[in-house]
Design an enzyme around this catalytic site. Structure first.
Site, short mmCIF file in Angstrom:
data_model
loop_
_atom_site.label_atom_id
_atom_site.label_comp_id
_atom_site.label_asym_id
_atom_site.label_seq_id
_atom_site.Cartn_x
_atom_site.Cartn_y
_atom_site.Cartn_z
N VAL A 11 0.68 -1.27 0.19
CA VAL A 11 -0.19 0.06 0.13
C VAL A 11 0.96 1.41 -0.04
CG1 VAL A 11 -1.82 1.27 1.21
CG2 VAL A 11 -1.97 -1.23 1.29
N LYS A 35 15.27 -2.26 3.78
CA LYS A 35 14.36 -1.93 2.50
C LYS A 35 14.46 -0.38 1.93
CE LYS A 35 9.65 -3.96 4.11
NZ LYS A 35 8.25 -3.49 4.46
N THR A 119 -6.09 -0.21 6.24
CA THR A 119 -7.24 -0.66 6.49
C THR A 119 -7.49 -0.86 8.09
OG1 THR A 119 -7.38 -2.02 4.39
CG2 THR A 119 -9.16 -2.62 6.21
N LEU A 151 -6.17 -1.28 -4.15
CA LEU A 151 -5.43 -1.91 -5.10
C LEU A 151 -5.00 -3.55 -4.97
CD1 LEU A 151 -2.30 -2.65 -3.75
CD2 LEU A 151 -2.04 -0.38 -3.97
N LYS A 207 -14.21 0.43 2.74
CA LYS A 207 -13.11 -0.64 2.56
C LYS A 207 -13.51 -1.99 3.06
CE LYS A 207 -8.93 -2.46 1.85
NZ LYS A 207 -8.62 -2.67 0.64
N GLY A 256 -12.19 -22.51 -6.22
CA GLY A 256 -10.97 -23.15 -6.21
C GLY A 256 -10.54 -23.71 -4.86
N GLY A 260 -6.65 -16.31 -0.25
CA GLY A 260 -5.42 -16.24 0.66
C GLY A 260 -5.24 -14.65 0.72
N CYS A 263 -5.43 -9.50 2.86
CA CYS A 263 -6.20 -8.87 2.95
C CYS A 263 -7.70 -9.29 3.36
CB CYS A 263 -6.58 -7.78 1.74
SG CYS A 263 -4.93 -7.05 1.50
N ARG A 329 1.58 -15.04 2.30
CA ARG A 329 0.61 -14.64 3.47
C ARG A 329 -0.84 -15.39 3.16
NH1 ARG A 329 1.29 -8.46 4.44
NH2 ARG A 329 1.57 -8.42 2.07
#
Ligand code: UGA
Length: 439
Positions: A11, A35, A119, A151, A207, A256, A260, A263, A329
């Site tokens: 994000v 990073k 979020t 996104l 959201k 399926g 996952g 979010c 994740r």
């Protein structure tokens, strides 16, 4: 405008880079030195198509730092884009958001608009605004606005520049004006993104309601797929027929092994928890979570019901939670591989991008292959966990050619049943009849 973005995850980083792309002076801030070092060298710490190109194009307007005092000091707008991971009880962990707020309160020396993109549970924007105005130097005013992010990983840059909508949540006219100005380039050609202004709590709710609706759509179609198996229907035909109704639409109807990622799992649980705590339980969201929990293991149970797992040679194709990301994740592959190992199977995994992350978790408990051919060689079963293009386009004859026994368990319905007409394999998928016989 001078913008600082806290957090360089999906994000934060994508927001920062895209804001630089539309002309703002952006400082991206993170607490993780490595990073920031990578970013300074033009490398993105996350795998995301187009991101590094955009970083390069806009390098003159992008700064990367770990120095929060400098980064916040004179920013016109500060975005909070740090993670809000799920706690064990399903609630959202706001420690990172709170820490950013604390650092902002220590650092700013002029009126600032703080925008929460992470979020966060409904009411968090109110609380952060109250905290900031209670803890900054006298005379400085902070206006907090909600601006949720829509996104998706793998298409993050496109989803930001050509967003379906920009939601700005604030009752403060000045904050609204600042954000409208900030986003002005995106509301014009070639992007033409609609900008919706509303109150803060509704924006926070948009959201959760959006993510939970999408998750619910997936759980619904997965349940229907399971039911199709019981009644002999084919889920692909069913969704084809449903999708032509514009009220339903043909997106997010792929059945399926469940959703996952970082979010849907956390946002469904957080909203469910919040609803329960307010004595207004969202029962559909609860059902969505339950269905997904079972769905993740549906393919495993199909395999277990067909083959004896002890010492079975199994290949896993795809480990990421979806294609075009290296993110693991809440990926269904994790629980499935853990179970296979627990039952004594020998597991070999392949993924075009996600193996490094998978290795961090599974170390030498599984074997790693560098191609599909290598992964399936001499195996007695293959499980498809992610619908990478490379897997979908794989020559089916190779399963027969390389595997010891061509038992294919496809958790993402990558192939048409007709594709197996002349192939001597056993093909098991979700929501459709099995093809061929067990090898
Ligand atoms: C999701 C939302 O799509 C974004 O709009 C949102 O901004 C984002 O969460 C977020 O809150 O940050 P993302 O998790 O990146 O984005 O990925 P999706 O493409 O939505 O896929 C989520 C999961 O649903 C994946 O595991 C995918 O395999 C699964 N899925 C998706 C299905 O099983 N079937 C489908 O038809 C679609």
């Amino acid at each position: 405008m001078k913008v600082t973005v806290a957090g360089t995850g999906y994000v934060g980083l994508v927001t920062g880079v895209c804001l630089a792309h539309i002309g703002h002076e952006v400082t991206c801030l993170d607490v993780v030195e490595e990073k920031i070092e990578m970013l300074k060298n033009g490398k993105s710490p996350i795998y995301e198509p187009d991101l590094e190109d955009l970083m390069l194009k806009n390098k003159d307007r992008l700064n990367f730092t770990t120095n929060y005092k400098k980064a916040y000091k004179d920013a016109d707008v500060i975005f909070i884009g740090v993670g809000t991971p799920e706690r064990i009880d399903g609630t959202a962990n706001l420690d990172y958001v709170n820490e950013v707020a604390r650092q902002i309160s220590e650092s700013i020396d002029k009126d600032t608009v703080v925008v929460i993109k992470s979020t966060v549970p409904i009411g968090t924007n109110d609380r952060i605004e109250e905290y900031l105005n209670g803890n900054i130097k006298n005379g400085i005013k902070v206006r907090v606005a909600s601006n949720p992010e829509f996104l998706a990983e793998g298409t993050a840059v496109k989803d930001t520049l050509y967003a379906s909508r920009i939601v700005v949540g604030t009752e403060d006219k000045i904050a609204e004006k600042v954000l409208k100005e900030l986003y002005l380039p995106l509301t014009k050609k070639p992007y033409n993104v609609p900008l919706l202004s509303m109150d803060r709590r509704s924006a926070e709710m948009v959201k959760y309601a959006s993510n939970d609706f999408l998750a619910l759509k997936i759980s619904y179609i997965n349940e229907i797929a399971n039911f199709c198996e019981s009644v002999g229907a084919n889920i692909k035909n069913v969704t084809l027929g449903m999708g032509y109704d514009p009220r339903i639409g043909n997106k997010f109807l792929n059945s399926g092994i469940g959703y996952g990622g970082s979010c849907f799992p956390k946002d469904t649980k957080a909203l469910h928890w919040l609803s329960k705590s307010l004595d207004c339980e969202l029962k559909t969201v609860k059902a969505c979570i339950e269905v997904n929990k079972d769905q993740k293991l549906r393919l495993f149970h199909k395999l277990k019901n067909s083959l004896y797992l002890k010492d079975l040679e199994v290949a896993i194709l795809g480990v990421t939670f979806k294609p075009n990301t290296d993110d693991l994740r809440d990926a269904p592959s994790i629980d499935n591989v853990e179970l296979l190992l627990e039952y004594g199977a020998n597991v070999t995994v392949y993924d075009p991008i996600g193996l490094d992350n998978f290795k961090k978790r599974f170390k030498d408990r599984v074997n790693y292959a560098s191609s599909i051919n290598e992964a399936i060689k001499d195996k007695e079963a293959v499980m498809i966990m992610t619908e990478w293009k490379e897997i979908k386009e794989y020559d089916l004859n190779n399963y027969v050619k390389y595997m010891n026994k061509a038992n294919i368990f496809d958790g993402r319905n990558c192939y048409d049943l007709d594709d197996f007409k002349n192939i001597d394999a056993y093909y098991v998928s979700i929501g459709r009849k099995d093809v061929g016989s067990l090898k």
